[in-house]
Motif scaffolding. Sequence first.
Motif, PDB file in Angstrom:
ATOM      1  N   THR A 113       0.849  -1.182   0.000  1.00 40.11           N
ATOM      2  CA  THR A 113       0.000   0.000   0.000  1.00 40.11           C
ATOM      3  C   THR A 113       0.889   1.238   0.000  1.00 40.11           C
ATOM      4  O   THR A 113       2.084   1.161   0.229  1.00 40.11           O
ATOM      5  N   GLY A 114       0.301   2.383  -0.277  1.00 42.61           N
ATOM      6  CA  GLY A 114       1.097   3.613  -0.291  1.00 42.61           C
ATOM      7  C   GLY A 114       1.228   4.149  -1.693  1.00 42.61           C
ATOM      8  O   GLY A 114       0.264   4.596  -2.298  1.00 42.61           O
ATOM      9  N   ARG A 115       2.414   4.074  -2.246  1.00 40.76           N
ATOM     10  CA  ARG A 115       2.663   4.636  -3.561  1.00 40.76           C
ATOM     11  C   ARG A 115       1.872   3.911  -4.642  1.00 40.76           C
ATOM     12  O   ARG A 115       1.599   2.731  -4.566  1.00 40.76           O
ATOM     13  N   ASP A 116       1.547   4.646  -5.704  1.00 39.53           N
ATOM     14  CA  ASP A 116       0.790   4.099  -6.818  1.00 39.53           C
ATOM     15  C   ASP A 116       1.329   4.709  -8.105  1.00 39.53           C
ATOM     16  O   ASP A 116       1.207   5.917  -8.311  1.00 39.53           O
ATOM     17  N   PRO A 117       1.941   3.919  -9.016  1.00 37.29           N
ATOM     18  CA  PRO A 117       2.436   4.471 -10.264  1.00 37.29           C
ATOM     19  C   PRO A 117       1.341   5.111 -11.103  1.00 37.29           C
ATOM     20  O   PRO A 117       1.594   5.983 -11.922  1.00 37.29           O
ATOM     21  N   GLY A 118       0.100   4.685 -10.912  1.00 37.54           N
ATOM     22  CA  GLY A 118      -1.032   5.365 -11.528  1.00 37.54           C
ATOM     23  C   GLY A 118      -1.267   5.034 -12.981  1.00 37.54           C
ATOM     24  O   GLY A 118      -2.333   4.582 -13.343  1.00 37.54           O
ATOM     25  N   ASP A 119      -0.294   5.268 -13.845  1.00 35.03           N
ATOM     26  CA  ASP A 119      -0.539   5.115 -15.273  1.00 35.03           C
ATOM     27  C   ASP A 119      -0.209   3.729 -15.795  1.00 35.03           C
ATOM     28  O   ASP A 119      -0.309   3.469 -16.998  1.00 35.03           O
ATOM     29  N   GLY A 120       0.184   2.815 -14.949  1.00 35.15           N
ATOM     30  CA  GLY A 120       0.473   1.457 -15.391  1.00 35.15           C
ATOM     31  C   GLY A 120       1.751   1.312 -16.182  1.00 35.15           C
ATOM     32  O   GLY A 120       1.952   0.328 -16.887  1.00 35.15           O
ATOM     33  N   THR A 121       2.628   2.306 -16.079  1.00 34.77           N
ATOM     34  CA  THR A 121       3.873   2.288 -16.838  1.00 34.77           C
ATOM     35  C   THR A 121       4.674   1.020 -16.613  1.00 34.77           C
ATOM     36  O   THR A 121       5.332   0.514 -17.521  1.00 34.77           O
ATOM     37  N   TRP A 122       4.614   0.497 -15.425  1.00 34.17           N
ATOM     38  CA  TRP A 122       5.443  -0.653 -15.075  1.00 34.17           C
ATOM     39  C   TRP A 122       4.832  -1.969 -15.512  1.00 34.17           C
ATOM     40  O   TRP A 122       5.428  -3.018 -15.341  1.00 34.17           O
ATOM     41  N   GLY A 123       3.653  -1.939 -16.101  1.00 35.74           N
ATOM     42  CA  GLY A 123       3.029  -3.173 -16.550  1.00 35.74           C
ATOM     43  C   GLY A 123       2.456  -3.982 -15.407  1.00 35.74           C
ATOM     44  O   GLY A 123       2.554  -3.612 -14.241  1.00 35.74           O
ATOM     45  N   GLU A 124       1.835  -5.095 -15.753  1.00 31.42           N
ATOM     46  CA  GLU A 124       1.180  -5.933 -14.750  1.00 31.42           C
ATOM     47  C   GLU A 124       2.173  -6.870 -14.096  1.00 31.42           C
ATOM     48  O   GLU A 124       3.062  -7.423 -14.750  1.00 31.42           O
ATOM     49  N   LEU A 125       2.003  -7.058 -12.794  1.00 31.17           N
ATOM     50  CA  LEU A 125       2.863  -7.957 -12.046  1.00 31.17           C
ATOM     51  C   LEU A 125       2.874  -9.352 -12.669  1.00 31.17           C
ATOM     52  O   LEU A 125       1.859  -9.819 -13.197  1.00 31.17           O
ATOM     53  N   THR A 126       4.007 -10.018 -12.591  1.00 35.51           N
ATOM     54  CA  THR A 126       4.063 -11.404 -13.047  1.00 35.51           C
ATOM     55  C   THR A 126       3.167 -12.267 -12.171  1.00 35.51           C
ATOM     56  O   THR A 126       2.741 -11.860 -11.090  1.00 35.51           O
ATOM     57  N   ALA A 127       2.896 -13.480 -12.648  1.00 34.24           N
ATOM     58  CA  ALA A 127       1.981 -14.362 -11.915  1.00 34.24           C
ATOM     59  C   ALA A 127       2.475 -14.640 -10.503  1.00 34.24           C
ATOM     60  O   ALA A 127       1.701 -14.602  -9.540  1.00 34.24           O
ATOM     61  N   SER A 128       3.768 -14.901 -10.350  1.00 37.68           N
ATOM     62  CA  SER A 128       4.287 -15.216  -9.019  1.00 37.68           C
ATOM     63  C   SER A 128       4.235 -14.004  -8.101  1.00 37.68           C
ATOM     64  O   SER A 128       3.848 -14.117  -6.922  1.00 37.68           O
ATOM     65  N   VAL A 129       4.609 -12.837  -8.623  1.00 38.65           N
ATOM     66  CA  VAL A 129       4.626 -11.642  -7.781  1.00 38.65           C
ATOM     67  C   VAL A 129       3.201 -11.207  -7.437  1.00 38.65           C
ATOM     68  O   VAL A 129       2.963 -10.660  -6.358  1.00 38.65           O
ATOM     69  N   ALA A 130       2.241 -11.457  -8.323  1.00 31.42           N
ATOM     70  CA  ALA A 130       0.847 -11.148  -7.998  1.00 31.42           C
ATOM     71  C   ALA A 130       0.398 -11.950  -6.774  1.00 31.42           C
ATOM     72  O   ALA A 130      -0.288 -11.417  -5.888  1.00 31.42           O
ATOM     73  N   VAL A 131       0.792 -13.225  -6.705  1.00 30.84           N
ATOM     74  CA  VAL A 131       0.470 -14.021  -5.516  1.00 30.84           C
ATOM     75  C   VAL A 131       1.178 -13.449  -4.299  1.00 30.84           C
ATOM     76  O   VAL A 131       0.606 -13.352  -3.209  1.00 30.84           O
ATOM     77  N   GLY A 132       2.441 -13.019  -4.476  1.00 30.26           N
ATOM     78  CA  GLY A 132       3.159 -12.392  -3.372  1.00 30.26           C
ATOM     79  C   GLY A 132       2.469 -11.129  -2.897  1.00 30.26           C
ATOM     80  O   GLY A 132       2.374 -10.883  -1.685  1.00 30.26           O
ATOM     81  N   ALA A 133       1.982 -10.319  -3.831  1.00 31.65           N
ATOM     82  CA  ALA A 133       1.262  -9.100  -3.463  1.00 31.65           C
ATOM     83  C   ALA A 133      -0.002  -9.437  -2.682  1.00 31.65           C
ATOM     84  O   ALA A 133      -0.360  -8.746  -1.716  1.00 31.65           O
ATOM     85  N   TRP A 134      -0.676 -10.527  -3.091  1.00 30.16           N
ATOM     86  CA  TRP A 134      -1.871 -10.952  -2.355  1.00 30.16           C
ATOM     87  C   TRP A 134      -1.494 -11.385  -0.938  1.00 30.16           C
ATOM     88  O   TRP A 134      -2.189 -11.038   0.030  1.00 30.16           O
ATOM     89  N   LEU A 135      -0.399 -12.118  -0.789  1.00 32.10           N
ATOM     90  CA  LEU A 135       0.035 -12.543   0.544  1.00 32.10           C
ATOM     91  C   LEU A 135       0.359 -11.341   1.425  1.00 32.10           C
ATOM     92  O   LEU A 135       0.028 -11.313   2.614  1.00 32.10           O
ATOM     93  N   LEU A 136       1.005 -10.330   0.850  1.00 35.31           N
ATOM     94  CA  LEU A 136       1.330  -9.128   1.621  1.00 35.31           C
ATOM     95  C   LEU A 136       0.070  -8.359   2.006  1.00 35.31           C
ATOM     96  O   LEU A 136      -0.032  -7.825   3.113  1.00 35.31           O
ATOM     97  N   GLU A 137      -0.879  -8.309   1.081  1.00 35.48           N
ATOM     98  CA  GLU A 137      -2.158  -7.661   1.384  1.00 35.48           C
ATOM     99  C   GLU A 137      -2.849  -8.378   2.535  1.00 35.48           C
ATOM    100  O   GLU A 137      -3.364  -7.749   3.474  1.00 35.48           O
ATOM    101  N   ARG A 138      -2.849  -9.695   2.501  1.00 42.19           N
ATOM    102  CA  ARG A 138      -3.455 -10.520   3.550  1.00 42.19           C
ATOM    103  C   ARG A 138      -2.753 -10.293   4.885  1.00 42.19           C
ATOM    104  O   ARG A 138      -3.389 -10.282   5.947  1.00 42.19           O
ATOM    105  N   ALA A 139      -1.420 -10.075   4.822  1.00 42.97           N
ATOM    106  CA  ALA A 139      -0.635  -9.875   6.038  1.00 42.97           C
ATOM    107  C   ALA A 139      -0.706  -8.448   6.557  1.00 42.97           C
ATOM    108  O   ALA A 139      -0.204  -8.163   7.653  1.00 42.97           O
TER     109      ALA A 139
END
Length: 241
Positions: free
Chosen positions: A86-112
């Motif tokens: 949470t916190g910063r947001d690139p906003g315009d999607g310049t960095w593209g979508e998270l890879t499949a593994s990192v998306a799961v990691g982001a979900w785990l961090l959100e859950r934590a």
Amino acid sequence: MLVAAAVCPCPPLLVPEVAAGAAPELDALRDACDRALRAVAEARPDRLLVVGTTDEGDPGRRNSFPWGARGSFRRYGVDRTVRLGTGRDPGDGTWGELTASVAVGAWLLERAGWTGPCEARCVRPDEDPDACLRLGAELAEAAPRTALLVLGDGSARRSLKAPGYLDGRAEAFDAAAARALAAADTAALAALPPDRAAGLMAAGRAPWQVLAGAAGGAGLGGRLLYDEAPYGVGYLVAAWT
């Protein structure tokens, strides 16, 4: 220097919306991931780096994502979005979508409930071990107190119904990785053979070796929190502190 690390698998089925009716089957795995991330939070790192793998189908093979980068599980037919902390947001999607593994990691961090700074680095599943070790050493120097969330599965050839069918070598490979993670044995992780890992469809080998490079000389201890192979895929969870 590295002060803590959580090692978690990254099957999309960890996300209950993706697992749907099968979600309760992985409750114990989710609980183990929660405990590993609590151990990381208790170490009070200045910065958390998520280590995952690149997506095979991504021609650009993006390997870096900033705090706030976005991902989703639409590739699995679920309209569920996540952000890398949470916190910063690139906003315009310049960095593209998270890879499949990192998306799961982001979900785990959100859950934590992770709210501190975090970024992600990805390696190819077939990355050379020496390159993984060098990257790990670089990541460990990112902040005075660095922590890692390392994402990767063991062999996907643990049973007849596994994604890669049964391979008699798979259980021994995963057992060696489990022993190394339980003992925080960086040398044993660094020695995992990439050719054997590739043949056994063990995508966690490269991220685990990034951890080995980051933890060299850190004097961390390890705890293995989960070691099972539901659906014929080896899932390992560990906490290093």
